[in-house]
Design a protein around this motif. Structure first.
Motif, PDB file in Angstrom:
ATOM      1  N   ILE A  41       0.815  -1.208   0.000  1.00  0.00           N
ATOM      2  CA  ILE A  41       0.000   0.000   0.000  1.00  0.00           C
ATOM      3  C   ILE A  41       0.853   1.266   0.000  1.00  0.00           C
ATOM      4  O   ILE A  41       0.505   2.250  -0.665  1.00  0.00           O
ATOM      5  N   ASP A  42       1.960   1.274   0.713  1.00  0.00           N
ATOM      6  CA  ASP A  42       2.812   2.472   0.737  1.00  0.00           C
ATOM      7  C   ASP A  42       3.345   2.793  -0.662  1.00  0.00           C
ATOM      8  O   ASP A  42       3.359   3.963  -1.063  1.00  0.00           O
ATOM      9  N   LEU A  43       3.774   1.781  -1.403  1.00  0.00           N
ATOM     10  CA  LEU A  43       4.259   2.013  -2.763  1.00  0.00           C
ATOM     11  C   LEU A  43       3.120   2.421  -3.690  1.00  0.00           C
ATOM     12  O   LEU A  43       3.303   3.300  -4.553  1.00  0.00           O
ATOM     13  N   ALA A  44       1.970   1.825  -3.514  1.00  0.00           N
ATOM     14  CA  ALA A  44       0.805   2.188  -4.325  1.00  0.00           C
ATOM     15  C   ALA A  44       0.455   3.659  -4.108  1.00  0.00           C
ATOM     16  O   ALA A  44       0.217   4.400  -5.069  1.00  0.00           O
ATOM     17  N   ARG A  45       0.450   4.089  -2.854  1.00  0.00           N
ATOM     18  CA  ARG A  45       0.141   5.486  -2.528  1.00  0.00           C
ATOM     19  C   ARG A  45       1.219   6.423  -3.084  1.00  0.00           C
ATOM     20  O   ARG A  45       0.906   7.476  -3.638  1.00  0.00           O
ATOM     21  N   GLU A  46       2.464   6.041  -2.955  1.00  0.00           N
ATOM     22  CA  GLU A  46       3.567   6.883  -3.440  1.00  0.00           C
ATOM     23  C   GLU A  46       3.459   7.129  -4.947  1.00  0.00           C
ATOM     24  O   GLU A  46       3.627   8.255  -5.413  1.00  0.00           O
ATOM     25  N   ILE A  47       3.164   6.076  -5.683  1.00  0.00           N
ATOM     26  CA  ILE A  47       3.017   6.204  -7.141  1.00  0.00           C
ATOM     27  C   ILE A  47       1.895   7.186  -7.472  1.00  0.00           C
ATOM     28  O   ILE A  47       2.045   8.062  -8.325  1.00  0.00           O
ATOM     29  N   LEU A  48       0.764   7.037  -6.809  1.00  0.00           N
ATOM     30  CA  LEU A  48      -0.362   7.924  -7.079  1.00  0.00           C
ATOM     31  C   LEU A  48      -0.067   9.360  -6.686  1.00  0.00           C
ATOM     32  O   LEU A  48      -0.395  10.292  -7.427  1.00  0.00           O
ATOM     33  N   GLU A  49       0.539   9.556  -5.534  1.00  0.00           N
ATOM     34  CA  GLU A  49       0.815  10.914  -5.083  1.00  0.00           C
ATOM     35  C   GLU A  49       1.798  11.630  -6.006  1.00  0.00           C
ATOM     36  O   GLU A  49       1.631  12.812  -6.295  1.00  0.00           O
ATOM     37  N   GLU A  50       2.809  10.910  -6.470  1.00  0.00           N
ATOM     38  CA  GLU A  50       3.758  11.513  -7.409  1.00  0.00           C
ATOM     39  C   GLU A  50       3.066  11.873  -8.724  1.00  0.00           C
ATOM     40  O   GLU A  50       3.298  12.945  -9.291  1.00  0.00           O
ATOM     41  N   ALA A  51       2.224  10.987  -9.204  1.00  0.00           N
ATOM     42  CA  ALA A  51       1.519  11.246 -10.466  1.00  0.00           C
ATOM     43  C   ALA A  51       0.523  12.390 -10.304  1.00  0.00           C
ATOM     44  O   ALA A  51       0.407  13.250 -11.185  1.00  0.00           O
ATOM     45  N   LEU A  52      -0.183  12.422  -9.188  1.00  0.00           N
ATOM     46  CA  LEU A  52      -1.146  13.491  -8.964  1.00  0.00           C
ATOM     47  C   LEU A  52      -0.465  14.847  -8.752  1.00  0.00           C
ATOM     48  O   LEU A  52      -1.067  15.884  -9.024  1.00  0.00           O
ATOM     49  N   ALA A  53       0.767  14.850  -8.306  1.00  0.00           N
ATOM     50  CA  ALA A  53       1.509  16.109  -8.210  1.00  0.00           C
ATOM     51  C   ALA A  53       1.749  16.674  -9.612  1.00  0.00           C
ATOM     52  O   ALA A  53       1.788  17.885  -9.806  1.00  0.00           O
ATOM     53  N   ARG A  54       1.883  15.795 -10.589  1.00  0.00           N
ATOM     54  CA  ARG A  54       2.081  16.219 -11.989  1.00  0.00           C
ATOM     55  C   ARG A  54       0.756  16.535 -12.671  1.00  0.00           C
ATOM     56  O   ARG A  54       0.711  17.368 -13.566  1.00  0.00           O
ATOM     57  N   ASP A  55      -0.288  15.807 -12.303  1.00  0.00           N
ATOM     58  CA  ASP A  55      -1.601  16.013 -12.914  1.00  0.00           C
ATOM     59  C   ASP A  55      -2.674  15.912 -11.842  1.00  0.00           C
ATOM     60  O   ASP A  55      -3.323  14.872 -11.696  1.00  0.00           O
ATOM     61  N   PRO A  56      -2.867  16.983 -11.081  1.00  0.00           N
ATOM     62  CA  PRO A  56      -3.831  16.942  -9.981  1.00  0.00           C
ATOM     63  C   PRO A  56      -5.284  16.779 -10.427  1.00  0.00           C
ATOM     64  O   PRO A  56      -6.138  16.457  -9.622  1.00  0.00           O
TER      65      PRO A  56
END
Length: 70
Positions: A41-56
């Protein structure tokens, strides 16, 4: 009547840009699902948060993030 050639290329570029963005979103989503299914879950969240920082504004990725916040 078809568009002038220079305007056709602008439309084509716009379509390609949208397609590439969608492909990127799907790639991030698939990586998220991979980690989510492995209970990483931590890696899943990290991937999403990084991507959402680029495309909120990505509704697909925001929906994925909401799965984690349930």
């Amino acid at each position: 009547m078809p568009l002038p050639e220079d305007e056709q290329s602008i439309h084509t570029i716009s379509l390609l840009t949208k397609q590439m963005h969608y492909n990127w979103e799907v790639g991030v989503h698939n990586a998220f699902v991979n980690y989510y299914n492995k209970k990483e879950i931590d890696l899943a969240r990290e991937i999403l948060e990084e991507a959402l920082a680029r495309d909120p504004g990505s509704s697909m990725l925001k929906q994925d993030l909401s799965r984690l916040d349930r």
